[in-house]
Design a protein around this motif. Sequence first.
Motif, PDB file in Angstrom:
ATOM      1  N   HIS A 138      39.352 -43.122 -56.253  1.00  0.00           N
ATOM      2  CA  HIS A 138      39.561 -41.744 -56.685  1.00  0.00           C
ATOM      3  C   HIS A 138      40.891 -41.140 -56.246  1.00  0.00           C
ATOM      4  CE1 HIS A 138      35.421 -41.762 -58.004  1.00  0.00           C
ATOM      5  NE2 HIS A 138      35.046 -42.196 -56.809  1.00  0.00           N
ATOM      6  N   GLY A 139      41.581 -41.729 -55.295  1.00  0.00           N
ATOM      7  CA  GLY A 139      42.898 -41.237 -54.876  1.00  0.00           C
ATOM      8  C   GLY A 139      42.878 -39.794 -54.398  1.00  0.00           C
ATOM      9  N   ASN A 140      43.705 -38.960 -55.008  1.00  0.00           N
ATOM     10  CA  ASN A 140      43.862 -37.557 -54.589  1.00  0.00           C
ATOM     11  C   ASN A 140      42.754 -36.640 -55.098  1.00  0.00           C
ATOM     12  OD1 ASN A 140      46.169 -38.129 -53.185  1.00  0.00           O
ATOM     13  ND2 ASN A 140      47.519 -37.701 -54.932  1.00  0.00           N
ATOM     14  N   HIS A 141      41.774 -37.157 -55.783  1.00  0.00           N
ATOM     15  CA  HIS A 141      40.693 -36.322 -56.325  1.00  0.00           C
ATOM     16  C   HIS A 141      39.541 -36.147 -55.337  1.00  0.00           C
ATOM     17  CE1 HIS A 141      42.640 -36.211 -60.194  1.00  0.00           C
ATOM     18  NE2 HIS A 141      42.758 -37.539 -60.162  1.00  0.00           N
ATOM     19  N   ILE A 142      39.699 -36.587 -54.106  1.00  0.00           N
ATOM     20  CA  ILE A 142      38.658 -36.466 -53.086  1.00  0.00           C
ATOM     21  C   ILE A 142      38.880 -35.164 -52.315  1.00  0.00           C
ATOM     22  CG2 ILE A 142      37.697 -37.460 -50.981  1.00  0.00           C
ATOM     23  CD1 ILE A 142      38.545 -40.209 -52.031  1.00  0.00           C
ATOM     24  N   SER A 143      37.832 -34.316 -52.273  1.00  0.00           N
ATOM     25  CA  SER A 143      37.908 -33.072 -51.502  1.00  0.00           C
ATOM     26  C   SER A 143      37.581 -33.325 -50.036  1.00  0.00           C
ATOM     27  CB  SER A 143      36.938 -32.020 -52.060  1.00  0.00           C
ATOM     28  OG  SER A 143      37.313 -31.676 -53.361  1.00  0.00           O
ATOM     29  N   THR A 144      36.412 -33.926 -49.788  1.00  0.00           N
ATOM     30  CA  THR A 144      35.992 -34.229 -48.417  1.00  0.00           C
ATOM     31  C   THR A 144      35.282 -35.571 -48.393  1.00  0.00           C
ATOM     32  OG1 THR A 144      33.866 -33.118 -48.687  1.00  0.00           O
ATOM     33  CG2 THR A 144      35.656 -31.797 -47.779  1.00  0.00           C
ATOM     34  N   MET A 145      35.278 -36.163 -47.192  1.00  0.00           N
ATOM     35  CA  MET A 145      34.536 -37.408 -46.984  1.00  0.00           C
ATOM     36  C   MET A 145      33.737 -37.278 -45.698  1.00  0.00           C
ATOM     37  SD  MET A 145      36.653 -40.806 -48.021  1.00  0.00           S
ATOM     38  CE  MET A 145      38.293 -40.454 -47.476  1.00  0.00           C
ATOM     39  N   ARG A 146      32.536 -37.870 -45.712  1.00  0.00           N
ATOM     40  CA  ARG A 146      31.721 -37.894 -44.504  1.00  0.00           C
ATOM     41  C   ARG A 146      31.076 -39.268 -44.388  1.00  0.00           C
ATOM     42  NH1 ARG A 146      26.317 -37.659 -45.453  1.00  0.00           N
ATOM     43  NH2 ARG A 146      25.679 -36.999 -47.512  1.00  0.00           N
ATOM     44  N   VAL A 147      30.728 -39.630 -43.153  1.00  0.00           N
ATOM     45  CA  VAL A 147      30.111 -40.921 -42.887  1.00  0.00           C
ATOM     46  C   VAL A 147      28.608 -40.724 -42.735  1.00  0.00           C
ATOM     47  CG1 VAL A 147      30.014 -42.878 -41.312  1.00  0.00           C
ATOM     48  CG2 VAL A 147      32.194 -41.729 -41.737  1.00  0.00           C
ATOM     49  N   ASP A 148      27.836 -41.438 -43.534  1.00  0.00           N
ATOM     50  CA  ASP A 148      26.378 -41.458 -43.421  1.00  0.00           C
ATOM     51  C   ASP A 148      26.018 -42.698 -42.617  1.00  0.00           C
ATOM     52  OD1 ASP A 148      23.671 -41.262 -43.645  1.00  0.00           O
ATOM     53  OD2 ASP A 148      23.603 -41.475 -45.833  1.00  0.00           O
ATOM     54  N   ARG A 149      25.920 -42.537 -41.293  1.00  0.00           N
ATOM     55  CA  ARG A 149      25.716 -43.690 -40.412  1.00  0.00           C
ATOM     56  C   ARG A 149      24.352 -44.349 -40.630  1.00  0.00           C
ATOM     57  NH1 ARG A 149      30.101 -44.024 -37.529  1.00  0.00           N
ATOM     58  NH2 ARG A 149      31.165 -42.173 -36.804  1.00  0.00           N
ATOM     59  N   GLY A 150      23.349 -43.556 -40.975  1.00  0.00           N
ATOM     60  CA  GLY A 150      22.019 -44.117 -41.204  1.00  0.00           C
ATOM     61  C   GLY A 150      22.000 -45.091 -42.367  1.00  0.00           C
ATOM     62  N   ALA A 151      22.708 -44.745 -43.424  1.00  0.00           N
ATOM     63  CA  ALA A 151      22.749 -45.605 -44.605  1.00  0.00           C
ATOM     64  C   ALA A 151      23.909 -46.592 -44.554  1.00  0.00           C
ATOM     65  CB  ALA A 151      22.858 -44.745 -45.865  1.00  0.00           C
ATOM     66  N   GLY A 152      24.835 -46.406 -43.602  1.00  0.00           N
ATOM     67  CA  GLY A 152      25.984 -47.297 -43.506  1.00  0.00           C
ATOM     68  C   GLY A 152      26.959 -47.118 -44.650  1.00  0.00           C
ATOM     69  N   ARG A 153      27.141 -45.866 -45.092  1.00  0.00           N
ATOM     70  CA  ARG A 153      27.996 -45.585 -46.235  1.00  0.00           C
ATOM     71  C   ARG A 153      28.911 -44.406 -45.937  1.00  0.00           C
ATOM     72  NH1 ARG A 153      26.241 -48.370 -50.436  1.00  0.00           N
ATOM     73  NH2 ARG A 153      27.181 -47.154 -52.084  1.00  0.00           N
ATOM     74  N   VAL A 154      29.972 -44.301 -46.721  1.00  0.00           N
ATOM     75  CA  VAL A 154      30.863 -43.141 -46.698  1.00  0.00           C
ATOM     76  C   VAL A 154      30.648 -42.399 -48.005  1.00  0.00           C
ATOM     77  CG1 VAL A 154      33.257 -42.368 -46.652  1.00  0.00           C
ATOM     78  CG2 VAL A 154      32.555 -44.290 -45.236  1.00  0.00           C
ATOM     79  N   VAL A 155      30.429 -41.092 -47.912  1.00  0.00           N
ATOM     80  CA  VAL A 155      30.154 -40.274 -49.089  1.00  0.00           C
ATOM     81  C   VAL A 155      31.336 -39.335 -49.291  1.00  0.00           C
ATOM     82  CG1 VAL A 155      28.578 -38.607 -50.123  1.00  0.00           C
ATOM     83  CG2 VAL A 155      27.688 -40.386 -48.619  1.00  0.00           C
ATOM     84  N   ALA A 156      31.833 -39.276 -50.526  1.00  0.00           N
ATOM     85  CA  ALA A 156      32.977 -38.426 -50.851  1.00  0.00           C
ATOM     86  C   ALA A 156      32.563 -37.361 -51.864  1.00  0.00           C
ATOM     87  CB  ALA A 156      34.114 -39.262 -51.424  1.00  0.00           C
ATOM     88  N   LEU A 157      33.023 -36.136 -51.644  1.00  0.00           N
ATOM     89  CA  LEU A 157      32.857 -35.048 -52.605  1.00  0.00           C
ATOM     90  C   LEU A 157      34.159 -34.952 -53.381  1.00  0.00           C
ATOM     91  CD1 LEU A 157      31.245 -32.621 -53.709  1.00  0.00           C
ATOM     92  CD2 LEU A 157      32.324 -31.258 -51.924  1.00  0.00           C
ATOM     93  N   LEU A 158      34.070 -35.076 -54.698  1.00  0.00           N
ATOM     94  CA  LEU A 158      35.257 -35.080 -55.540  1.00  0.00           C
ATOM     95  C   LEU A 158      35.599 -33.682 -56.015  1.00  0.00           C
ATOM     96  CD1 LEU A 158      34.371 -38.259 -57.620  1.00  0.00           C
ATOM     97  CD2 LEU A 158      35.714 -38.095 -55.529  1.00  0.00           C
ATOM     98  N   ASP A 159      36.792 -33.515 -56.562  1.00  0.00           N
ATOM     99  CA  ASP A 159      37.276 -32.210 -57.033  1.00  0.00           C
ATOM    100  C   ASP A 159      36.376 -31.598 -58.097  1.00  0.00           C
ATOM    101  OD1 ASP A 159      39.438 -32.353 -55.354  1.00  0.00           O
ATOM    102  OD2 ASP A 159      40.814 -33.124 -56.884  1.00  0.00           O
ATOM    103  N   ASP A 160      35.776 -32.412 -58.950  1.00  0.00           N
ATOM    104  CA  ASP A 160      34.936 -31.891 -60.029  1.00  0.00           C
ATOM    105  C   ASP A 160      33.497 -31.609 -59.583  1.00  0.00           C
ATOM    106  OD1 ASP A 160      34.044 -34.462 -59.703  1.00  0.00           O
ATOM    107  OD2 ASP A 160      34.362 -35.077 -61.786  1.00  0.00           O
ATOM    108  N   GLY A 161      33.191 -31.749 -58.280  1.00  0.00           N
ATOM    109  CA  GLY A 161      31.870 -31.426 -57.750  1.00  0.00           C
ATOM    110  C   GLY A 161      30.919 -32.608 -57.671  1.00  0.00           C
ATOM    111  N   THR A 162      31.284 -33.749 -58.210  1.00  0.00           N
ATOM    112  CA  THR A 162      30.434 -34.930 -58.125  1.00  0.00           C
ATOM    113  C   THR A 162      30.654 -35.644 -56.790  1.00  0.00           C
ATOM    114  OG1 THR A 162      32.091 -36.309 -59.206  1.00  0.00           O
ATOM    115  CG2 THR A 162      30.450 -35.252 -60.626  1.00  0.00           C
ATOM    116  N   THR A 163      29.733 -36.521 -56.474  1.00  0.00           N
ATOM    117  CA  THR A 163      29.858 -37.304 -55.248  1.00  0.00           C
ATOM    118  C   THR A 163      29.889 -38.790 -55.592  1.00  0.00           C
ATOM    119  OG1 THR A 163      27.470 -37.382 -54.926  1.00  0.00           O
ATOM    120  CG2 THR A 163      28.660 -35.596 -53.828  1.00  0.00           C
ATOM    121  N   ASP A 164      30.503 -39.530 -54.733  1.00  0.00           N
ATOM    122  CA  ASP A 164      30.531 -40.982 -54.851  1.00  0.00           C
ATOM    123  C   ASP A 164      30.394 -41.538 -53.444  1.00  0.00           C
ATOM    124  OD1 ASP A 164      30.713 -43.533 -55.839  1.00  0.00           O
ATOM    125  OD2 ASP A 164      32.888 -43.498 -56.105  1.00  0.00           O
TER     126      ASP A 164
END
Length: 112
Positions: free
Chosen positions: A19-45
């Motif tokens: 996603h490059g520069n389209h990421i607003s924030t990122m957080r680490v979900d340690r329980g699931a072992g994943r990184v979750v990103a909130l994108l500019d358009d409001g979706t998450t990946d």
Amino acid sequence: MLTLQRRQLAGHDILLARHGNHISTMRVDRGAGRVVALLDDGTTDSAPNVIFPGFRMADTIPSVLLEDWRYLAIATGCWTVFTGLMFAAAVALAGLNGNPDLAQLLASYPGN
């Protein structure tokens, strides 16, 4: 071998590549072992933190303390008890000896 360096999260790199520069924030979900990103358009990946599930990441000082806190607490407690017993034995031997010089030496030693 224990290498004490900062862990690089693979999920951050994967999400930045997607996603490059389209990421607003990122957080680490340690329980699931994943990184979750909130994108500019409001979706998450999200992306996994490890590339290979069996791969062991490098240890850091906080991760060692987090994993081994019970062992460190037990070792500290045992060492404290052992030190107390040795001090009590020294005081008891000084008292049993009947020599006042030995008792005075024992009492004044920590004051130096």
